[in-house]
Design a protein around this motif. Structure first.
Motif, PDB file in Angstrom:
ATOM      1  N   CYS A  44      29.535  70.475 -55.608  1.00 35.02           N
ATOM      2  CA  CYS A  44      29.303  70.140 -57.006  1.00 35.02           C
ATOM      3  C   CYS A  44      27.953  69.437 -57.140  1.00 35.02           C
ATOM      4  O   CYS A  44      27.471  68.795 -56.220  1.00 35.02           O
ATOM      5  N   CYS A  49      27.810  68.728 -63.518  1.00 34.17           N
ATOM      6  CA  CYS A  49      29.263  68.776 -63.798  1.00 34.17           C
ATOM      7  C   CYS A  49      29.785  67.414 -64.284  1.00 34.17           C
ATOM      8  O   CYS A  49      30.845  67.338 -64.887  1.00 34.17           O
ATOM      9  N   CYS A  53      35.930  67.338 -62.722  1.00 34.98           N
ATOM     10  CA  CYS A  53      37.234  67.511 -62.057  1.00 34.98           C
ATOM     11  C   CYS A  53      38.080  66.238 -62.170  1.00 34.98           C
ATOM     12  O   CYS A  53      39.279  66.268 -61.908  1.00 34.98           O
ATOM     13  N   TYR A 130      32.286  73.659 -71.160  1.00 33.60           N
ATOM     14  CA  TYR A 130      33.423  72.817 -70.739  1.00 33.60           C
ATOM     15  C   TYR A 130      34.716  73.471 -71.232  1.00 33.60           C
ATOM     16  O   TYR A 130      34.840  73.793 -72.422  1.00 33.60           O
ATOM     17  N   VAL A 209      36.321  74.623 -62.561  1.00 35.81           N
ATOM     18  CA  VAL A 209      35.233  73.659 -62.326  1.00 35.81           C
ATOM     19  C   VAL A 209      34.247  74.303 -61.333  1.00 35.81           C
ATOM     20  O   VAL A 209      34.645  75.133 -60.498  1.00 35.81           O
TER      21      VAL A 209
END
Ligand code: SF4
Length: 255
Positions: A44, A49, A53, A130, A209
């Protein structure tokens, strides 16, 4: 949870010895889906991001819940010093648990009705595309720069970075399902997304994700996730990396 029934000698890779024991007891014979680790994944990038998560926090087992609550009381100054304004109760009962019992879908050794509390975070404004079914909330341990406060505590104490981090968090995006006879350890694909649950109107988690999705420019899963597999191996008492290498060697021989 009482410690009276614990074996005298516990391996201490993490702050959660009973969870480690459950891993040794129940995952030593677990099905390990080697093929699933042939999928490409990428690490990631927290700058893009933003730790999405962690939007719903994490479900934890009883031992992890109690330990985290205690650690927060003992280390209040540390958490304040890294900018975390934690609520008094950092562990809560999941209000949606009755409708959405996580233990039905994930190995019971790592979860229960308990989960980390949430705070607001405007992910939908921060993260492109998202997912609509993800909320604008975050785990209370998520720092503004998207690092994990429990990981930072481990590092500050000179311990392994995952010492205080809950098992499902450091293992992500590897998943442990209850399985029919034995738990199943695998790297979810879109076809085997554990949280694709249309009956609950829920469109998936692992493969929604970035680090859980296929990545053309990423690395093969068992290489990228070798630290996770190594740590799990040490706890369980298996060598998952070697199991993969052996399977690859066997398949090359039979070709
Ligand atoms: S404990 Fe850390 S990694 Fe786990 S959900 Fe919370 S912030 Fe994320």
């Amino acid at each position: 949870m009482s410690n009276t029934n614990l074996p005298e000698k516990l391996t201490n890779f993490t702050a959660y010895p009973q969870t480690e024991q459950a891993c040794r007891d129940e995952l030593s014979q677990a099905n390990f889906d080697i093929d699933s680790f042939q999928q490409n994944r990428q690490r990631c990038s927290l700058s893009s991001c933003h730790g999405m998560c962690c939007h719903y926090g994490v479900h934890v087992n009883q031992e992890t819940a109690e330990t985290i609550q205690k650690v927060v009381e003992e280390e209040a100054e540390f958490f304040k010093s890294i900018g975390l304004d934690l609520p008094k109760e950092v562990i809560i009962d999941d209000e949606e648990y009755e409708d959405f019992p996580v233990e039905k879908f994930e190995w019971k050794g790592m979860s229960s009705v308990k989960k980390t509390a949430l705070k607001e975070k405007p992910f939908s404004r921060l993260v492109n595309d998202y997912p609509k079914h993800f909320k604008d909330t975050a785990c209370v341990f998520l720092l503004d720069d998207s690092r994990c406060g429990l990981q930072e505590l481990s590092k500050a104490k000179g311990l392994h970075p995952w010492y205080y981090k809950p098992l499902p968090c450091w293992l992500f995006p590897i998943f442990i399902a209850p399985g029919e006879k034995q738990p199943e350890i695998f790297l979810p694909s879109p076809e085997a997304e554990p949280w694709y649950l249309p009956e609950y109107d829920y469109d998936g988690f692992f493969t929604k994700v970035p680090c859980g999705q296929y990545s053309e420019c990423g690395q093969i899963g068992y290489i990228l996730l070798q630290e996770e597999l190594k740590f799990l191996s040490a706890i369980v008492g298996r060598n998952f990396g070697q199991e993969i290498q052996d399977a690859i060697a066997n398949s090359a021989e039979s070709d």
